[in-house]
Scaffold this active site. Structure first.
Site: not given
Length: 100
Positions: A23, A37, A52, A58
């Site tokens: 992300y 976020r 997606c 991470s």
DNA sequence: CAGTTGACTTGCA
DNA sequence: GTGCAAGCCAACT
């Protein structure tokens, strides 16, 4: 939908099969380094057909409440560690092409 | 309008 | 490797 979301979707569509991105990476590529976020929120509301499943956090952790994601990735050749996380060292998408 | 929440990240123990 | 705290910022209560 804001331009940020559109940018995120655009980037996600460019992720090659068998690769994953985080992300935070998406946020950086969309020129909003602190919006990891918000990237997650954008994907939560992602249009159907968007790959997606190639987006993880991470640590290589998959999206909660979406067991099918793992199967989709395995189908593309992505390997998982014993703790159920994606092996990022092998499958993380390099934003910038490696030099020769 | 103030407080909470979340498909996050980094740092430290 | 795991777990917890702080920082983060828009969306949602």
């Amino acid at each position: 939908m804001g331009e940020f979301d559109a940018e995120i979707y655009d980037i996600v569509r460019q992720i090659p099969p068998g690769r994953v991105v985080t992300y935070g990476q998406l946020a950086r590529l969309a020129q909003r380094p602190r919006w990891a976020r918000r990237a997650g929120r954008a994907l939560a509301n992602a249009p159907e057909g968007l790959p997606c499943h190639r987006v993880v956090n991470s640590s290589g952790r998959l999206a909660p409440g979406w067991p099918a994601q793992r199967e989709l990735l395995e189908r593309e050749g992505v390997t998982f560690r014993r703790n159920g996380c994606v092996d990022l060292s092998k499958h993380l998408w390099e934003e910038i092409a490696p030099i020769a």
